[in-house]
Design a protein around this motif. Structure first.
Motif, mmCIF file in Angstrom:
data_model
loop_
_atom_site.group_PDB
_atom_site.id
_atom_site.type_symbol
_atom_site.label_atom_id
_atom_site.label_comp_id
_atom_site.label_asym_id
_atom_site.label_seq_id
_atom_site.Cartn_x
_atom_site.Cartn_y
_atom_site.Cartn_z
ATOM 1 N N ILE A 1 0.604 -1.222 -0.151
ATOM 2 C CA ILE A 1 -0.014 -0.002 -0.051
ATOM 3 C C ILE A 1 0.684 1.108 -0.099
ATOM 4 C CG2 ILE A 1 -1.505 1.412 1.359
ATOM 5 C CD1 ILE A 1 -2.624 -1.232 2.348
ATOM 6 N N ARG A 2 1.969 1.269 0.885
ATOM 7 C CA ARG A 2 2.827 2.321 1.001
ATOM 8 C C ARG A 2 3.544 2.824 -0.546
ATOM 9 N NH1 ARG A 2 8.219 3.471 2.062
ATOM 10 N NH2 ARG A 2 8.572 5.163 3.117
ATOM 11 N N LYS A 3 3.931 1.635 -1.095
ATOM 12 C CA LYS A 3 4.598 1.721 -2.349
ATOM 13 C C LYS A 3 3.562 2.644 -3.255
ATOM 14 C CE LYS A 3 7.272 -0.793 -5.759
ATOM 15 N NZ LYS A 3 7.636 -2.335 -6.422
ATOM 16 N N ASN A 4 2.345 1.820 -3.312
ATOM 17 C CA ASN A 4 1.472 2.248 -4.371
ATOM 18 C C ASN A 4 1.164 3.753 -3.973
ATOM 19 O OD1 ASN A 4 1.417 0.084 -5.730
ATOM 20 N ND2 ASN A 4 -0.365 -0.768 -4.624
ATOM 21 N N LEU A 5 1.072 4.413 -2.727
ATOM 22 C CA LEU A 5 0.947 5.792 -2.494
ATOM 23 C C LEU A 5 1.818 6.589 -2.803
ATOM 24 C CD1 LEU A 5 -0.615 5.705 1.140
ATOM 25 C CD2 LEU A 5 -1.628 6.955 -0.934
ATOM 26 N N LEU A 6 3.117 6.269 -2.767
ATOM 27 C CA LEU A 6 4.416 6.982 -2.987
ATOM 28 C C LEU A 6 4.304 6.935 -4.470
ATOM 29 C CD1 LEU A 6 7.167 5.673 -0.436
ATOM 30 C CD2 LEU A 6 6.146 8.143 -0.658
ATOM 31 N N ALA A 7 3.682 6.080 -5.216
ATOM 32 C CA ALA A 7 3.823 6.067 -6.709
ATOM 33 C C ALA A 7 2.712 7.051 -7.476
ATOM 34 C CB ALA A 7 3.929 4.833 -7.188
ATOM 35 N N THR A 8 1.900 7.263 -6.541
ATOM 36 C CA THR A 8 0.616 7.844 -6.944
ATOM 37 C C THR A 8 0.813 9.729 -6.936
ATOM 38 O OG1 THR A 8 -0.656 6.419 -6.071
ATOM 39 C CG2 THR A 8 -1.820 8.376 -6.675
ATOM 40 N N GLN A 9 0.792 10.247 -8.211
ATOM 41 C CA GLN A 9 1.018 11.615 -8.306
ATOM 42 C C GLN A 9 -0.567 12.416 -8.019
ATOM 43 O OE1 GLN A 9 3.717 13.482 -9.018
ATOM 44 N NE2 GLN A 9 2.451 15.184 -8.519
ATOM 45 N N GLY B 1 -12.747 4.277 2.333
ATOM 46 C CA GLY B 1 -13.340 5.835 2.365
ATOM 47 C C GLY B 1 -12.281 6.592 1.545
ATOM 48 N N ASN B 2 -12.861 7.431 0.488
ATOM 49 C CA ASN B 2 -12.079 8.273 -0.179
ATOM 50 C C ASN B 2 -12.614 9.557 -0.403
ATOM 51 O OD1 ASN B 2 -13.832 6.071 -2.272
ATOM 52 N ND2 ASN B 2 -13.496 8.221 -3.288
ATOM 53 N N GLN B 3 -11.662 10.352 -0.455
ATOM 54 C CA GLN B 3 -12.030 12.225 -0.497
ATOM 55 C C GLN B 3 -12.339 12.670 -1.841
ATOM 56 O OE1 GLN B 3 -8.894 14.533 -0.019
ATOM 57 N NE2 GLN B 3 -9.877 16.152 1.102
ATOM 58 N N ALA B 4 -11.689 11.822 -2.908
ATOM 59 C CA ALA B 4 -11.703 12.297 -4.192
ATOM 60 C C ALA B 4 -11.786 11.097 -5.208
ATOM 61 C CB ALA B 4 -10.625 13.272 -4.546
ATOM 62 N N SER B 5 -11.738 11.203 -6.338
ATOM 63 C CA SER B 5 -11.920 10.231 -7.396
ATOM 64 C C SER B 5 -10.924 9.219 -7.615
ATOM 65 C CB SER B 5 -12.279 10.763 -8.814
ATOM 66 O OG SER B 5 -11.335 11.804 -9.199
ATOM 67 N N THR B 6 -9.627 9.868 -7.161
ATOM 68 C CA THR B 6 -8.457 8.851 -7.004
ATOM 69 C C THR B 6 -7.660 9.193 -5.704
ATOM 70 O OG1 THR B 6 -7.019 10.575 -8.132
ATOM 71 C CG2 THR B 6 -8.126 8.769 -9.439
ATOM 72 N N PRO B 7 -6.682 8.106 -5.124
ATOM 73 C CA PRO B 7 -6.002 8.636 -3.947
ATOM 74 C C PRO B 7 -5.112 9.699 -4.266
ATOM 75 C CG PRO B 7 -5.993 6.239 -4.375
ATOM 76 C CD PRO B 7 -6.657 7.010 -5.762
ATOM 77 N N ARG B 8 -5.078 10.582 -3.173
ATOM 78 C CA ARG B 8 -4.209 11.791 -3.234
ATOM 79 C C ARG B 8 -4.659 12.783 -4.073
ATOM 80 N NH1 ARG B 8 1.958 11.268 -3.499
ATOM 81 N NH2 ARG B 8 1.958 13.102 -2.155
ATOM 82 N N ALA B 9 -5.750 12.578 -4.547
ATOM 83 C CA ALA B 9 -6.332 13.740 -5.515
ATOM 84 C C ALA B 9 -6.994 14.587 -4.541
ATOM 85 C CB ALA B 9 -7.407 13.059 -6.541
#
Length: 809
Positions: free
Chosen positions: A22-30, A80-88
């Motif tokens: 999960i951490r790796k995917n988060l760091l790779a998400t712009q 739970g998500n705030q926007a349409s993609t993580p970190r958006a």
């Protein structure tokens, strides 16, 4: 090996494979810009024109939660998500659209806090701008700002930008109540009061709209959670991996029950907390929504589950780590002018562990340690982890905090109950509530679930600029603007007392203006940031029938934000010693050297003399006493001002001091010319209550002694000290013991707060050259952490320039 009974897993698998993925995917998400919320709230507002604003806000939240995209990430156990993609970052047009329209084509070209944005998203946002023109919070604020406030911002003496176009945030809700009652219980409480209103009473008529809005917002949130239950069921049907299939079925079961009902297990309680935390930030775009005393309100669930044998330590640790990872998916986009004051995708989601209980006993428990352990695994900027210390604090807890700090990603920040509890008592908070404090955002103590929004004001006060004005007859050398006529300039002052009187005159004038700016923003936010969902969880909003912003909270204190006090104290020490006491430098010569930015043979010679004058951070009473005097000159002004809730019910409704200035020292420094301490024009000012970067040359013990001399017990709004160590200084057991002793010494000296960067300048410089090698390098910027490579270069350079202590003696 872990069996994870509550998920039915029996596979032999190391528990943190999941966390690593999960951490790796988060760091790779712009980070991206998301238009969904902006489109949905626009659609809702068009249909509800003419209704009371609190109902419009409730219906808008209902619309957003019903129609926004939802998803469940691979591997995640908390949803739970705030926007349409993580970190958006979602867009909140009700606060402002002018800056969004202006910066639409530059989000992906910034020097820090870059957000990707595609052409479809741009067109979607352009389609709503016309509707919002003239209707936003910013429009109302700018219509009401006096010209002198606008000019003070242009000069650089104040910066109200953040609060002119954003929501309040800066809140901790009553999680204990939520976990005890569930949303159904709170809806029932609101509806019972609603049904007893006497509508012949005008006050009861005013309460009606709010109480109705609470019911609408909380019912919408229950439906939102059930959307995840259905989503998990759908994914479970399609899932071929038996382990993940069982996990999804468990998620569906949990989201069908909470937050509608009171949670029955630790897992359900944790999911409830995240839903509440998330929806507050969908309702409003104010940052610093914080989590309070996490280890206190969740401990009963942990204790009961482990007693029953349905949860073990490893399972709880994995859930907490998943929760921490989810916090890093929440994001916020700001105008570039304000981004510079909090660069690094800062969301300031503070989470507190340790400290005394309301009864004065040690509150450290097994969850306190599990949070430290989870943070070791997650190693990301959120949560903004804070640990409380008190005289009876277990030594092992302090050691474990020190071990985490030694890992070098800035966690946890350390807070001293022995100072903060008395500070709260000083402003009238009863002892049991004072002992129950938690940090909001950066370093501000509040009583969770009882305190109003934004205990830190959002109009920053630039003390460096105010000194510059005092030394130039009130006229800004950069813009030529004179708002407050001065008492002369440095060349005409006959004594240090003359300098001090000029300082006090300018400080008084601009202190008033920063209060004016905040008050105007506050009155606008009563409408544009009306928040029935969040206010439902603040005591006593439901009882009073008011949002927190209208006076529903039990306590209401707001703190001013000071930037550059150490720089000013250092500068005054130079003037006092070299010009008026030793008389080795003529005032005119000093002024001319500063005007030349210390360049040229004569100016450089004077600067060399200036740099030898004692500086704050070296345990010199001469300069430390002047820094104290600078603080005290502000302290005697600020309590005289009232917040906009004065007379509406809350306790307090007045201002207190704070040094929680996030990264404001960098852009504010850019507004200030050369200062008498030897600082060059445009360089950052000192950060928080910390010494000016590079000035503390006598080691960390001397630095903490200087800070401990400050009137910390009067800093009810928060105090901030950053220290930086070389990694080698904390390596090995011997150095760790020395570091723990340093922490104890700081607390015994009655220091308020301290936090650390444990990273070498060489590493940071290499990260500037090769950012691709350091994607997960985390640093303390101010009272928050950020990924170093996402920071604006000016802030990176400020962190590099801070004194790097090599050893503890």
């Amino acid at each position: 090996m872990q069996t994870e009974r509550f998920l039915g897993r029996k596979e032999e698998k190391t528990m943190f494979d999941r966390i690593s993925r999960i951490r790796k995917n988060l760091l790779a998400t712009q980070p991206r810009i998301c238009a969904e919320r902006a489109l949905l709230i626009t659609e809702s507002y068009k249909k509800t024109e003419g209704l009371p604003i609190v109902l419009r806000r409730a219906y808008a939240l209902e619309k957003i939660l019903e129609k926004m995209s939802i998803y469940i990430e691979n591997d995640q156990l908390i949803v739970g998500n705030q926007a349409s993609t993580p970190r958006a970052a979602p867009i909140f047009p009700e606060y402002s659209v002018n800056w969004i329209e202006k910066e639409l084509d530059t989000f992906d070209k910034r020097s820090g806090d870059v957000f990707l944005i595609d052409e479809d998203t741009k067109e979607q946002l352009r389609s709503i701008f016309k509707y919002w023109k003239g209707k936003t919070h910013e429009d109302e604020v700018l219509r009401n700002f006096p010209e002198e406030v606008k000019l003070a911002e242009k000069v650089g003496a104040i910066h109200p930008g953040g609060i002119t176009h954003t929501g309040d945030g800066h809140i901790i809700v009553n999680y204990k109540k939520i976990l005890n009652q569930g949303f159904r219980g709170i809806i029932r409480e609101a509806e019972e009061i609603l049904n007893t209103l006497d509508l012949t009473n005008p006050d009861d008529v005013r309460k009606m709209d709010f109480l109705q809005s609470v019911s609408i917002a909380l019912r919408a949130a229950i439906k939102f959670a059930k959307r995840y239950a259905e989503k998990a069921k759908e994914l479970a049907k399609e899932e071929n991996n038996p382990r993940r299939k069982r996990e999804l079925e468990k998620i569906a079961q949990i989201c069908s029950w909470v937050p509608e009902n009171a949670p029955r297990t630790f897992y359900e309680a944790l999911q409830t907390v995240f839903f509440v935390h998330l929806i507050i930030q969908i309702e409003s775009n104010g940052h610093s929504v914080s989590l309070g005393r996490f280890d206190q309100y969740l401990y009963p669930f942990y204790k009961e589950d482990t007693k029953k044998g349905i949860l073990n330590k490893e399972e709880a640790l994995e859930l907490i780590a998943c929760f921490f990872l989810k916090l890093n998916t929440i994001n916020k986009v700001r105008p570039w002018s304000h981004t510079q004051f909090g660069v690094g995708y800062a969301t300031y989601q503070n989470l507190v562990i340790g400290g005394v209980t309301p009864q004065g006993e040690d509150g450290t428990n097994e969850l306190s340690y599990l949070c430290l352990e989870a943070d070791k695994k997650v190693r990301l900027p959120q949560p903004n982890l804070s640990a409380r210390y008190h005289d009876g604090c277990p030594m092992n807890f302090l050691i474990e905090c020190a071990k985490l700090i030694r890992m070098g990603f800035g966690m946890p920040a350390m807070f001293n109950d022995e100072v903060i509890v008395p500070a709260l008592l000083n402003i009238g908070v009863p002892v049991e509530d004072a002992r129950d404090y938690a940090m909001v955002g950066c370093v501000t103590p509040v009583v969770p679930g009882k305190w109003n929004h934004r205990p830190t004001g959002m109009t920053f006060l630039n003390l460096g600029k105010i000194l510059e004005l005092a030394l130039n007859n009130g006229k800004d050398p950069r813009t030529g603007i004179q708002l407050c006529p001065g008492n002369g300039d440095l060349k005409t002052f006959n004594s240090f007392e003359d300098v001090w009187k000029a300082w006090e005159k300018q400080l008084k004038f601009f202190t008033r203006l920063h209060i004016v700016a905040d008050n105007i923003c506050d009155l606008s936010l009563e409408k544009h940031d009306s928040d029935p969902f969040c206010s439902a969880f603040i005591d006593d909003c439901i009882k009073r029938g008011k949002t927190a912003k209208q006076g529903g909270a039990i306590y209401d204190f707001t703190s001013g934000l000071l930037t550059g006090a150490s720089t000013v104290g250092d500068s005054l020490a130079v003037i006092k010693k070299l010009v008026f006491e030793d008389k080795v430098v003529d005032a005119q010569e000093l002024k001319e050297a500063m005007d030349r930015n210390w360049e040229g043979e004569k100016a450089n010679k004077i600067r060399n003399m200036v740099l030898k004058v004692p500086k704050f951070g070296n345990d010199s009473d001469y300069v430390d006493s002047l820094v104290v005097k600078v603080y005290e000159s502000y302290f005697k002004l600020i309590p005289n001002y009232r917040t906009t809730r004065y007379g509406q019910g809350p306790i307090g409704c007045r201002w207190t001091p704070s040094t929680a200035t996030i990264s404001a020292n960098t852009p504010f420094g850019g507004e200030v010319g050369a200062t008498p301490d030897g600082r060059k024009a445009g360089e950052p000012l000192n950060e928080g209550a910390s010494p000016f970067h590079g000035a503390d040359q006598n080691g960390p013990t001397a630095a903490i002694k200087s800070v401990a001399k400050l009137p910390n017990v009067l800093m009810a709004g928060g105090q901030l000290l950053n220290l930086k160590f070389s990694p080698s200084a904390l390596s090995g057991e011997n150095n760790l013991r020395k570091f723990v002793s340093l922490l104890k010494t700081f607390f015994d000296l009655k220091g308020f707060h301290v936090q650390f960067n444990v990273v070498s300048a060489e590493i940071l410089k290499d990260a500037q050259k090769h950012p691709e090698r350091y994607q997960d390098l985390i640093v303390r910027v101010a009272a928050y952490c950020a990924l170093f490579v996402t920071l604006d270069p000016a802030v990176q350079n400020d962190i590099i320039a801070r004194t790097e202590h090599e050893m503890i003696t």
